[in-house]
Design a protein around this motif. Structure first.
Motif, short mmCIF file in Angstrom:
data_model
loop_
_atom_site.label_atom_id
_atom_site.label_comp_id
_atom_site.label_asym_id
_atom_site.label_seq_id
_atom_site.Cartn_x
_atom_site.Cartn_y
_atom_site.Cartn_z
N LYS A 136 4.53 -3.76 -4.10
CA LYS A 136 4.78 -3.46 -2.70
C LYS A 136 3.53 -3.85 -1.92
O LYS A 136 2.44 -3.37 -2.21
CB LYS A 136 5.04 -1.97 -2.51
N GLN A 137 3.68 -4.73 -0.94
CA GLN A 137 2.51 -5.22 -0.23
C GLN A 137 2.02 -4.26 0.85
O GLN A 137 0.85 -4.25 1.19
CB GLN A 137 2.80 -6.59 0.37
N LEU A 138 2.90 -3.46 1.42
CA LEU A 138 2.55 -2.44 2.40
C LEU A 138 1.80 -3.01 3.60
O LEU A 138 1.01 -2.31 4.23
CB LEU A 138 1.73 -1.33 1.74
N GLY A 139 1.98 -4.28 3.90
CA GLY A 139 1.34 -4.88 5.07
C GLY A 139 -0.16 -4.99 4.95
O GLY A 139 -0.86 -4.97 5.95
N ARG A 140 -0.67 -5.10 3.74
CA ARG A 140 -2.11 -5.16 3.53
C ARG A 140 -2.45 -6.33 2.62
O ARG A 140 -1.62 -6.78 1.84
CB ARG A 140 -2.59 -3.86 2.87
N THR A 141 -3.69 -6.77 2.70
CA THR A 141 -4.14 -7.82 1.79
C THR A 141 -4.35 -7.22 0.40
O THR A 141 -4.39 -6.00 0.23
CB THR A 141 -5.47 -8.43 2.28
N HIS A 142 -4.52 -8.09 -0.58
CA HIS A 142 -4.71 -7.62 -1.96
C HIS A 142 -5.94 -6.74 -2.08
O HIS A 142 -5.89 -5.67 -2.70
CB HIS A 142 -4.83 -8.83 -2.89
N ALA A 143 -7.05 -7.14 -1.47
CA ALA A 143 -8.29 -6.38 -1.58
C ALA A 143 -8.16 -5.01 -0.91
O ALA A 143 -8.64 -3.99 -1.44
CB ALA A 143 -9.44 -7.16 -0.95
N HIS A 144 -7.49 -4.99 0.25
CA HIS A 144 -7.31 -3.72 0.96
C HIS A 144 -6.42 -2.78 0.15
O HIS A 144 -6.71 -1.58 0.01
CB HIS A 144 -6.69 -3.99 2.32
N ARG A 145 -5.34 -3.30 -0.41
CA ARG A 145 -4.43 -2.51 -1.23
C ARG A 145 -5.15 -1.94 -2.45
O ARG A 145 -5.02 -0.77 -2.80
CB ARG A 145 -3.27 -3.38 -1.69
N LYS A 146 -5.93 -2.78 -3.10
CA LYS A 146 -6.66 -2.38 -4.31
C LYS A 146 -7.64 -1.25 -4.00
O LYS A 146 -7.71 -0.25 -4.73
CB LYS A 146 -7.40 -3.59 -4.87
N ALA A 147 -8.38 -1.39 -2.91
CA ALA A 147 -9.35 -0.37 -2.52
C ALA A 147 -8.65 0.92 -2.11
O ALA A 147 -9.09 2.03 -2.46
CB ALA A 147 -10.22 -0.87 -1.37
N MET A 148 -7.55 0.80 -1.36
CA MET A 148 -6.82 1.97 -0.90
C MET A 148 -6.27 2.78 -2.07
O MET A 148 -6.44 4.00 -2.14
CB MET A 148 -5.67 1.54 0.02
N PHE A 149 -5.65 2.09 -3.04
CA PHE A 149 -5.08 2.82 -4.17
C PHE A 149 -6.17 3.35 -5.10
O PHE A 149 -5.99 4.39 -5.73
CB PHE A 149 -4.06 1.96 -4.92
N SER A 150 -7.30 2.69 -5.17
CA SER A 150 -8.42 3.21 -5.95
C SER A 150 -8.88 4.54 -5.36
O SER A 150 -9.09 5.52 -6.09
CB SER A 150 -9.57 2.20 -5.93
N ASN A 151 -9.01 4.60 -4.04
CA ASN A 151 -9.40 5.83 -3.38
C ASN A 151 -8.34 6.91 -3.53
O ASN A 151 -8.66 8.09 -3.76
CB ASN A 151 -9.66 5.58 -1.89
#
Length: 169
Positions: A8-23
């Motif tokens: 699910k891309q959630l309207g975000r770039t790969h790096a933003h998604r990765k950082a968001m889910f890490s947090n």
């Protein structure tokens, strides 16, 4: 078309998604319950369950398999950057779910957010560690502290500082 795509891309770039889910995963492991949107919660559930399974696999390894233990820890460290969350995952959470074969998290739908009507959800670990409630048994209930009254200063006779008397005629 996105047939067969699982991310699910959630309207975000790969790096933003990765950082968001890490947090979000770090917060979930530390707090054991977080509130987020429904779509983010569903993705968070997928990611966190894989990490818990990876941490559980360390419990079954014998002591002479230190290389595999380290590998599992490093694979989880790619996502969870906080050492406290990592320690809690491997020592506490993995041991708690030892007898469970999946389904470590649950999602409660909470309704729509007031600002943008996004569907909100609460993601929590199924077997939460309940902290004992703080009670005041055997202790007197503390009365709310009253503000101390200001002491009245004695009035000075005669001239006050900074003021002069008007001359009377």
């Amino acid at each position: 078309m996105r047939h067969g795509r699982s991310v699910k891309q959630l309207g975000r770039t790969h790096a933003h998604r990765k950082a968001m889910f890490s947090n979000m995963v770090t917060s979930l492991f530390l707090e054991e319950r977080i509130v987020t949107t429904r779509e983010k919660g569903k993705e968070l559930k997928r990611i966190s369950e894989k990490l818990i399974t990876r941490a559980k696999s360390n419990l079954d390894l014998p002591d002479d398999e230190k290389g595999k233990r380290l590998h599992n820890k490093r694979m989880v460290m790619r996502v969870v950057k906080d050492r406290d969350a990592l320690k809690k995952l491997f020592e506490d959470i993995a041991a708690r779910f030892k007898g469970r074969n999946g389904g470590y998290t649950r999602i409660y739908l909470l309704g729509n957010r007031a600002g943008d009507a996004a569907e909100m959800a609460m993601v929590e670990l199924v077997e939460r560690k309940l902290e004992p409630a703080k009670t005041t048994q055997g202790k007197e209930k503390e009365k709310p502290k009253e503000k101390p009254k200001e002491k009245e200063k004695p009035k000075e006779k005669g001239k006050e500082k900074g003021k002069t008397k008007k001359k009377e005629k």
